[in-house]
Enzyme design. Structure first.
Site, PDB file in Angstrom:
ATOM      1  N   GLU A  23       0.841  -1.208   0.000  1.00 46.15           N
ATOM      2  CA  GLU A  23       0.000   0.000   0.000  1.00 46.15           C
ATOM      3  C   GLU A  23       0.874   1.255   0.000  1.00 46.15           C
ATOM      4  O   GLU A  23       2.082   1.196   0.265  1.00 46.15           O
ATOM      5  CB  GLU A  23      -0.912   0.005   1.228  1.00 46.15           C
ATOM      6  CG  GLU A  23      -0.166   0.062   2.549  1.00 46.15           C
ATOM      7  CD  GLU A  23      -0.991   0.688   3.669  1.00 46.15           C
ATOM      8  OE1 GLU A  23      -1.417   1.848   3.504  1.00 46.15           O
ATOM      9  OE2 GLU A  23      -1.174   0.028   4.703  1.00 46.15           O
ATOM     10  N   LYS A 157      -3.906  -1.859  14.644  1.00 47.75           N
ATOM     11  CA  LYS A 157      -3.167  -0.907  15.467  1.00 47.75           C
ATOM     12  C   LYS A 157      -3.776  -0.805  16.864  1.00 47.75           C
ATOM     13  O   LYS A 157      -4.995  -0.780  17.012  1.00 47.75           O
ATOM     14  CB  LYS A 157      -3.177   0.473  14.817  1.00 47.75           C
ATOM     15  CG  LYS A 157      -2.255   0.551  13.634  1.00 47.75           C
ATOM     16  CD  LYS A 157      -2.296   1.909  12.989  1.00 47.75           C
ATOM     17  CE  LYS A 157      -3.588   2.170  12.251  1.00 47.75           C
ATOM     18  NZ  LYS A 157      -3.730   1.448  10.999  1.00 47.75           N
TER      19      LYS A 157
HETATM   20  N1  PSU Z   1      -1.082   1.163   9.506  1.00 50.83           N
HETATM   21  C1  PSU Z   1       0.059   1.864   9.604  1.00 50.83           C
HETATM   22  N2  PSU Z   1       0.167   3.041   8.961  1.00 50.83           N
HETATM   23  C2  PSU Z   1      -0.831   3.484   8.157  1.00 50.83           C
HETATM   24  C3  PSU Z   1      -2.036   2.723   8.024  1.00 50.83           C
HETATM   25  C4  PSU Z   1      -2.116   1.581   8.715  1.00 50.83           C
HETATM   26  O1  PSU Z   1       0.983   1.466  10.297  1.00 50.83           O
HETATM   27  O2  PSU Z   1      -0.669   4.518   7.547  1.00 50.83           O
HETATM   28  C5  PSU Z   1      -3.122   3.185   7.086  1.00 50.83           C
HETATM   29  C6  PSU Z   1      -3.520   2.021   6.172  1.00 50.83           C
HETATM   30  O3  PSU Z   1      -3.481   2.488   4.839  1.00 50.83           O
HETATM   31  C7  PSU Z   1      -4.924   1.680   6.582  1.00 50.83           C
HETATM   32  C8  PSU Z   1      -5.418   3.040   6.982  1.00 50.83           C
HETATM   33  O4  PSU Z   1      -5.669   1.093   5.549  1.00 50.83           O
HETATM   34  O5  PSU Z   1      -4.323   3.570   7.723  1.00 50.83           O
HETATM   35  C9  PSU Z   1      -6.679   2.970   7.796  1.00 50.83           C
HETATM   36  O6  PSU Z   1      -7.250   4.226   7.824  1.00 50.83           O
HETATM   37  P1  PSU Z   1      -8.732   4.430   8.419  1.00 50.83           P
HETATM   38  O7  PSU Z   1      -8.603   4.085   9.870  1.00 50.83           O
HETATM   39  O8  PSU Z   1      -9.038   5.872   8.175  1.00 50.83           O
HETATM   40  O9  PSU Z   1      -9.624   3.506   7.653  1.00 50.83           O
END
Ligand code: PSU
Ligand code: MN
Length: 301
Positions: A23, A157
């Site tokens: 990604e 996370k």
């Molecule tokens: N985990 C990380 N760094 C990130 C992300 C996840 O260590 O930048 C990003 C990923 O792209 C994941 C997104 O899909 O955060 C999730 O965002 P949201 O909670 O807005 O859906």
């Protein structure tokens, strides 16, 4: 629709080298420059070391890129005006000629379009703490429910509500597989106190499970939860105080929607004096190694 494959990805497709999707939101919204670009390159190298080829995915000026050339990665890593694309705005960015990085959800869509079966990331999005009032649940979870890609992560996370995240994944029929562990890892830490619903111990077992789902015609992704290596982990008790503070700041500042995750990750780097970033880098490389092995295992037998 224009899809642009990088030179290296095109060569891999010609040679039958298995691909691993990566990604790009982690690059644009997950880490500061220049560590973001260094990490992206490091992760690509780790996948090549396994005999697979990395394909970092992003939308550049409206064109979907499967694999980025060196200059493109450099430019993206320094560009501060990049959309964070999920299922809802992936096609919008292409229609409007925008530049956007792909989250787990959008990367799964693009990987599936390009015929890539395995994807390595850091941590997926999930159900946020307080979701019972904010309704903040990442689109990553719903994508896992419907798009056939094996996603290797280090758990969700720890800024999230992990037990609610597991509940949604269960409801959506997503297999959550602890890799070599009975416990769900929590990104920066190896332990969450929650059981991993399923467990597999080798890339070959994961490949067999993937084929079995395909044979059964079961739609959707598989989540492999791979604990961060012990030497790089930050203990849950050490990280939790920082998480609590970052969450409080987000609330006080009225951060919402797409900005929540990037804000929290950025504050965690500052609050831990860079320690969370080091762990983040280590766990992504660890996930990339495993994803490379799974991609290879899927081609043999
Ligand atoms: N985990 C990380 N760094 C990130 C992300 C996840 O260590 O930048 C990003 C990923 O792209 C994941 C997104 O899909 O955060 C999730 O965002 P949201 O909670 O807005 O859906
Ligand atoms: Mn959200």
């Amino acid at each position: 629709m224009d899809i642009k494959f990088s030179t290296a990805v095109l060569a891999a497709r010609d040679n039958g080298t298995p691909l691993v999707a990566l990604e790009s939101t982690i690059i644009t919204h997950g880490m500061p420059w220049p560590q973001n670009v260094e990490t992206a390159r490091g992760v690509e190298a780790v996948i090549r070391a396994q005999g697979a080829e990395p394909a970092t995915i992003a939308v550049i000026d409206g064109v979907l890129h499967i694999g980025l050339e060196d200059v493109q990665l450099d430019t993206l890593g320094q560009n501060t005006d990049v959309m964070k694309l999920s299922r809802a705005d992936f096609a919008f960015a292409m229609a409007k000629g925008k530049t956007g990085s792909t989250t787990v959800a959008a990367t799964m869509i693009a990987a599936h379009m390009a015929g890539i079966a395995v994807f390595a990331t850091g941590g997926i999005g999930g159900v946020h703490k307080g979701a019972e009032t904010s309704f903040d649940i990442s689109a990553d979870l719903l994508e896992l429910a419907q798009t056939n890609v094996v996603v290797v992560c280090a758990g969700a996370k720890a800024i999230l509500d992990l037990s609610k995240t597991l509940e949604v994944l269960e409801t959506q029929g997503v297999p959550v597989i602890g890799y070599g562990t009975d416990e769900l890892p929590a990104f920066w830490s190896r332990s969450s106190g929650l059981a991993a619903p399923l467990r597999l111990d080798t890339p070959e077992e994961i490949a067999k499970h993937t084929r079995m789902r395909l044979e059964c015609g079961i739609k959707g992704g598989t989540l492999i939860a791979n604990p961060v290596p012990e030497i790089s982990e930050i203990s849950a008790q050490e990280i939790n105080a920082h998480i609590a503070r970052a969450l409080q700041e987000a609330e006080d500042q009225g951060i919402s929607g797409k900005n929540v995750t990037p804000f929290l990750l950025g504050r965690m780097v500052e609050l831990t004096d860079g320690a969370s970033l080091k762990t983040n880098i280590a766990l992504i490389e660890n996930n990339a190694t495993l994803a490379g092995k799974i991609a290879i295992a899927l081609t043999s037998a």
